[in-house]
Design an enzyme around this catalytic site. Sequence first.
Site, PDB file in Angstrom:
ATOM      1  N   LYS A  59       0.910  -1.411   0.284  1.00 33.36           N
ATOM      2  CA  LYS A  59       0.701   0.195  -0.188  1.00 33.36           C
ATOM      3  C   LYS A  59       0.937   1.533   0.367  1.00 33.36           C
ATOM      4  O   LYS A  59       1.360   2.032   0.759  1.00 33.36           O
ATOM      5  CB  LYS A  59      -1.235   0.766   1.215  1.00 33.36           C
ATOM      6  CG  LYS A  59      -1.978   1.122   1.487  1.00 33.36           C
ATOM      7  CD  LYS A  59      -3.077   0.622   2.216  1.00 33.36           C
ATOM      8  CE  LYS A  59      -4.040   1.966   2.534  1.00 33.36           C
ATOM      9  NZ  LYS A  59      -5.267   2.180   1.266  1.00 33.36           N
TER      10      LYS A  59
HETATM   11  N1  PMP Z   1      -8.277  -1.473  -2.840  1.00 28.36           N
HETATM   12  C1  PMP Z   1      -7.790  -0.299  -2.975  1.00 28.36           C
HETATM   13  C2  PMP Z   1      -6.843   0.386  -3.544  1.00 28.36           C
HETATM   14  C3  PMP Z   1      -7.261   0.744  -1.062  1.00 28.36           C
HETATM   15  O1  PMP Z   1      -6.570   1.806  -1.159  1.00 28.36           O
HETATM   16  C4  PMP Z   1      -8.144  -0.662  -0.462  1.00 28.36           C
HETATM   17  C5  PMP Z   1      -8.165   0.691   1.030  1.00 28.36           C
HETATM   18  N2  PMP Z   1      -7.930   0.592   1.971  1.00 28.36           N
HETATM   19  C6  PMP Z   1      -8.482  -1.253  -0.091  1.00 28.36           C
HETATM   20  C7  PMP Z   1      -8.743  -1.989  -2.085  1.00 28.36           C
HETATM   21  C8  PMP Z   1      -9.599  -1.551   0.472  1.00 28.36           C
HETATM   22  O2  PMP Z   1      -8.017  -2.582   1.939  1.00 28.36           O
HETATM   23  P1  PMP Z   1      -9.012  -2.610   3.226  1.00 28.36           P
HETATM   24  O3  PMP Z   1     -10.123  -3.213   3.245  1.00 28.36           O
HETATM   25  O4  PMP Z   1      -7.887  -2.898   3.825  1.00 28.36           O
HETATM   26  O5  PMP Z   1      -9.137  -1.128   3.706  1.00 28.36           O
END
Ligand code: PMP
Length: 322
Positions: A161
């Site tokens: 991320k």
């Molecule tokens: N995909 C992307 C590109 C994101 O930015 C997020 C948010 N973090 C998610 C999916 C969902 O991830 P999570 O459920 O861990 O927040």
Amino acid sequence: MKISPKVWRNGEFIDWDDARIHVMSHVVNYGTSVFEGIRCYNSKKGPAIFRLTEHMQRLVNSAKIYRMDSGFDREQFCDAAVSLVRESGLDECYLRPVVFRGLDENNPAFGVYPLNNPVESYIAAWEWGKYLGDEAIENGIDVCVSSWTRFNTNALPAMAKAGANYMNSQLIKMEAKLGGFSEGIALDDRGYVSEGSGENIFLVNNGRLITPPLGAAILPGITRDSVIQLAREMGIAVEEAVIQRAALYLADELFFTGTAAEISPIRSVDRITIGSGKRGEITKRLQEEFFKVVLAERPAPNGAEWLTFIHEAGAGQTVTAN
Ligand code: PMP
């Protein structure tokens, strides 16, 4: 919007106004950051951080991929998050840990090569309501398929991320919003459904859930994982499979998952109505169970520990909801 007056920086608390960096920091010029988004809910047992360990593990993983040694391990980041929520006085908030490369002003390094720049770690927190609007959770949102492609994972690893990934997300989000949609769905470089600009996506077909596999350049979402586990416990089959664009239009139900978006129903794609055009039954049932878990009104599936209670736990200690 209430913002925590304190920010955690490299192991200590500083004032919000002091959380500043130099314009020539590596991160400003080259996007050298990894980060997390974590929610703390005001649960039945007081403030509780949802899946803190998993988020901090993903932060540490993202940093490892980019060879960023913050000097803090997963547990230390978890303790820092708990302490910050306590310091903030907020009952519910969104936590934003970010690890980036700054600037050593005594020995500046301005080139692309990152390893001579210091790694800095911060956590900020603020109150953040429903990301896709207050109505989204019940009524669903209108989305489009983006003309922008999700990046290839050998160009930017989707498992990390990283801040730079969100330049791609910004293109998707801007195109969607300026076109009158709430969000955009990106296809991957093969043309299969990938994810939203900040959410994973699920289809419901004949009572089964289908979601793109990790190979479709998606972030391994923690809400995605939570929904998969909840669904299986509820006896709903879940399949990770490649999804064609047109299958979005024909789904019985569609929804996004994400820390900010939680579980948000999608009522149309490219102005084509999905199912009945309202939140579907399975989406509603999953939302109900999800919100019960985050509010400590029921335990997580398989007795897992998904909540870290701020007031009951010692720093970083996780307690099972019951
Ligand atoms: N995909 C992307 C590109 C994101 O930015 C997020 C948010 N973090 C998610 C999916 C969902 O991830 P999570 O459920 O861990 O927040």
